[in-house]
Motif scaffolding. Structure first.
Motif, PDB file in Angstrom:
ATOM      1  N   GLU A 109       0.828  -1.205   0.000  1.00  0.00           N
ATOM      2  CA  GLU A 109       0.000   0.000   0.000  1.00  0.00           C
ATOM      3  C   GLU A 109       0.866   1.260   0.000  1.00  0.00           C
ATOM      4  O   GLU A 109       0.599   2.213  -0.742  1.00  0.00           O
ATOM      5  CB  GLU A 109      -0.906  -0.025   1.229  1.00  0.00           C
ATOM      6  N   LEU A 110       1.916   1.274   0.817  1.00  0.00           N
ATOM      7  CA  LEU A 110       2.790   2.444   0.876  1.00  0.00           C
ATOM      8  C   LEU A 110       3.528   2.649  -0.450  1.00  0.00           C
ATOM      9  O   LEU A 110       3.707   3.783  -0.907  1.00  0.00           O
ATOM     10  CB  LEU A 110       3.796   2.292   2.024  1.00  0.00           C
TER      11      LEU A 110
ATOM     12  N   GLU B 248       1.129   4.359  -2.662  1.00  0.00           N
ATOM     13  CA  GLU B 248       0.908   5.727  -2.186  1.00  0.00           C
ATOM     14  C   GLU B 248       2.023   6.644  -2.670  1.00  0.00           C
ATOM     15  O   GLU B 248       1.786   7.755  -3.158  1.00  0.00           O
ATOM     16  CB  GLU B 248       0.892   5.739  -0.651  1.00  0.00           C
TER      17      GLU B 248
ATOM     18  N   GLU C  39       1.769   9.799  -5.334  1.00  0.00           N
ATOM     19  CA  GLU C  39       2.196  11.126  -4.888  1.00  0.00           C
ATOM     20  C   GLU C  39       3.288  11.677  -5.804  1.00  0.00           C
ATOM     21  O   GLU C  39       3.338  12.879  -6.070  1.00  0.00           O
ATOM     22  CB  GLU C  39       2.694  11.050  -3.438  1.00  0.00           C
TER      23      GLU C  39
END
Length: 686
Positions: free
Chosen positions: A451-452, A455, A459
């Motif tokens: 998930e990170l 992300e 970004e």
């Protein structure tokens, strides 16, 4: 007072060290890197992670989040040696950055927290280094913390990583009173003042007996492992510092043991002996053979034809940067090199020495160097660049398979093209990101390692390309596994539309693959006799079966865990061909799978949660609600009476877990994850 000069000329390839800094997140590896750069004169101010002033964590997201996301290369000199350092990420979502870095390193420093010892990602990166055969030394950091224990950290290295840890330091003082170490090899005390000044002196009287005992244990262990040391030990009942150093270097190089040092990087304690150990124990490029399939070039010789491996590609204001490790030969500005993957030639426009996000141009690079170049337009991570007259292809690092997928769309329709270009650039820089378009819905999806990871990628699109992206609910990569097969399944493929037709008749058995780990496995065999199906058609049948496994009948997920046995078949003298049999196998296996019984598999994650004791019940209940299987509970890091919980949790249940954990522990809980294979998913509606 002992001093080092950092301006001594680097003499030859033997005086080069290509090293990585490996650790679990928050073990202090970036701080170690910053202190190395400051001490060697590469920087003139100590960078701090919490201030966002580090050299290697230069990306805005790294500074915002306080973690290393991208592997960063820096260089410095120490005692006449040039040290090329790569500071690698410690979070599991960015393990692919570690994998690509390890492929080009000759040695590594593994950093461990003196309180927590070996942590989950410490173990993961250690295994990655094992896979690449990278020699390591260990640095037990944060000995100034409450609960720090060098012996406990060494024991955890022994128990969880299984090398022979050889501690060459004895701490002077404990926790906040930690001021230095006793160097057991040279029987001397190294202490640091509050301003970081190093003083060398005799061993303190109150540590003399323990120093003698630990030195004796070190000698006996080394003599047991090294024949030359054993000979000297049997003759003189002791080992000289020179013999001990040589034996430790050989044991490090072969991986039979790992030298363990101690310090507290944040307070500038232990960095000088760490650098000395890196120079003394870790190998130079001359000692690292280069494997290239069946070809091996054993020496980093500048006179040999060029061989270089690209391990990282980034976009920079100066242009597209391709990071290279040169194994043999000399690379000069303006040279033409061969991209062994595509067969195209590329021109090297510029060669840059790299200091994280700063670059210094040079006119050439030698075997053993790590540099960045501008010019190659198609090279990607894993590409071999070589002399066009002496083609060679090096083994490329293998990218991990993504496990999390999100749908990504531009917020404004007018930005759709910009979003597509930005995502394509991201996947070019990071091979562990996968971009795809659903053929049925036309939805664009981005897959990654966590998930990170996703992300951060989204970004970057917003910051670098100025495109606002809308991210859909993440989806995990499911698998379909065979539970009950079919026997004697018959499929005939016959097609006639003018001219030569297509004919293939096959009979096969479909069975679950015994003893296959969940989420893995496909085996093909043939028991056809009498030439009823020629060998080339049998190979086509196997290829067709593999084609069919891409999409299963339950939901279009990859199929795994099955064995296909071709038992019979028929051919036509004119219309049979490899294409016909491959088509028959693909269509036939799809039909057989619909007749068989399958179930869905979902990816699992091994989760380690560290929480305060008073929040343990709530955290255990939350893990159970997420279908977690508790593997064990125990003491936490020793610094605050916390508890540590290990559990296997379906990856789909972990989305948003960080926020939930923070709310249940008032921000005091932390967790780490790593992939743990696949397990049967519950039936829909359950």
């Amino acid at each position: 007072m002992r001093t080092h000069t950092t301006t001594t000329a680097v003499t030859g390839i033997a005086a080069v060290r290509n090293l990585g800094i490996l650790a679990h997140v928050d073990a202090g590896k970036t701080t170690v890197t910053e202190r190395i750069l400051y001490l060697t004169g590469a920087t003139h101010k100590r960078g701090e992670v919490h201030d966002g002033t580090t050299v290697t964590d230069f990306d805005p997201q790294e500074r915002d989040r306080g973690i290393t996301i991208f592997a960063a290369a820096v260089s410095c000199t120490w005692a006449g040696h040039r040290i090329n350092l790569i500071d690698t990420p410690g979070h599991v979502d960015f393990a692919d950055e570690v994998e690509r870095s390890l492929r080009v390193l000759d040695g590594a420093v593994a950093v461990f927290d003196a309180v927590a010892g070996v942590e989950p990602q410490s173990e993961s990166v250690w295994r990655q280094a094992d896979h690449h055969g990278v020699p390591r030394i260990a640095f037990v950091n944060k000995l100034d913390r409450a609960g720090a224990d060098l012996d406990a950290a060494v024991a955890s290295i022994r128990e969880r990583l299984h090398p022979r840890p050889l501690a060459v330091h004895l701490p002077i003082g404990a926790e906040d009173a930690f001021t230095g170490v006793v160097d057991l090899v040279h029987r001397r005390a190294l202490t640091w003042s509050d301003d970081g000044t190093l003083t060398e002196g005799p061993v303190p009287d109150h540590l003399a007996a323990e120093t003698a005992a630990r030195r004796r244990t070190l000698e006996e262990t080394v003599a047991e492992l090294d024949p030359r040391a054993l000979e000297e030990f049997c003759t003189h009942a002791t080992l000289t510092p020179a013999t001990l150093t040589a034996a430790l270097r050989e044991l490090t190089r072969t991986g039979e043991a790992v030298v363990v040092l101690a310090g507290a990087a944040y307070r500038n304690r232990g960095i000088e002996p760490l650098l000395d150990a890196a120079v003394a124990y870790l190998p130079s490029p001359l000692e690292t053979p280069t494997s290239a399939g069946e070809q091996t070039r054993h020496r980093a010789d500048p006179q040999l034809p060029l061989t270089a491996l690209a391990f990282k590609v980034t976009a920079a204001p100066t242009g597209r940067l391709t990071y290279l490790r040169l194994y043999t030969g000399t690379l000069r500005k303006g040279d033409t090199v061969l991209d062994a993957a595509t067969g195209r030639t590329e021109r090297i426009a510029r060669i840059l020495r790299v200091q994280a996000d700063r670059h210094t141009e040079t006119d050439h690079a030698l075997a053993g160097d790590i540099v960045a170049v501008i010019g190659p337009r198609t090279a990607r991570a894993g590409t071999t660049l070589c002399d066009p007259d002496h083609p060679i292809r090096l083994e490329a690092p293998v990218s991990a398979e993504p496990v999390v997928t999100v749908a990504v769309e531009a917020r404004r329709t007018a930005d759709t093209g910009k979003l597509a270009a930005a995502l394509a650039k991201l996947t070019e820089e990071d091979p562990s990101l996968r971009l795809a378009t659903d053929p049925e819905t036309g939805q664009r999806t981005l897959s990654g390692l966590g998930e990170l990871h996703l992300e951060v990628a989204v970004e970057r699109v917003r910051r670098d390309a100025g495109v606002e992206a809308v991210v859909g609910a993440p989806q995990v990569a499911l698998r379909e596994a065979l539970v009950e097969g079919v026997t004697g399944f018959t499929y005939r493929h016959a097609k006639q539309d003018g001219g030569a037709g297509q004919f293939a008749h096959i009979v096969f058995d479909l069975a679950p693959l015994a003893d296959a780990p969940a989420g893995e496995g496909f085996v093909f065999a043939s028991t056809v006799t009498g030439g009823r199906v020629p060998r080339e058609y049998v190979q086509a049948v196997e290829a067709g079966c593999r084609d069919a496994l891409a999409e299963g009948p339950l939901g279009g997920h990859p199929v795994t865990g099955l064995a296909v046995t071709l038992t019979d078949g028929l051919t036509h003298p004119k219309d049979s061909s490899e294409l016909a049999f491959r088509t028959a196998a693909r269509l036939g296996l799809r039909e057989a799978l619909r007749a068989a019984r399958l179930h869905l598999l979902e990816p699992l994650a091994e989760v380690t949660v560290t929480v305060p004791e008073d929040a343990l019940g709530a955290v255990l209940g939350d893990l159970a609600a997420r279908r977690g299987q508790i593997q064990g509970t125990g003491g936490g890091d020793g610094g605050g009476g916390g508890a540590r919980v290990s559990a296997l949790v379906p990856l789909a249940e972990l989305f948003g877990y960080a926020g939930r954990l923070r709310s249940r522990t008032q921000g005091r809980g932390t967790f780490t994850t790593r992939p743990a294979g696949y397990a049967p998913a519950p039936a829909p509606g359950r």
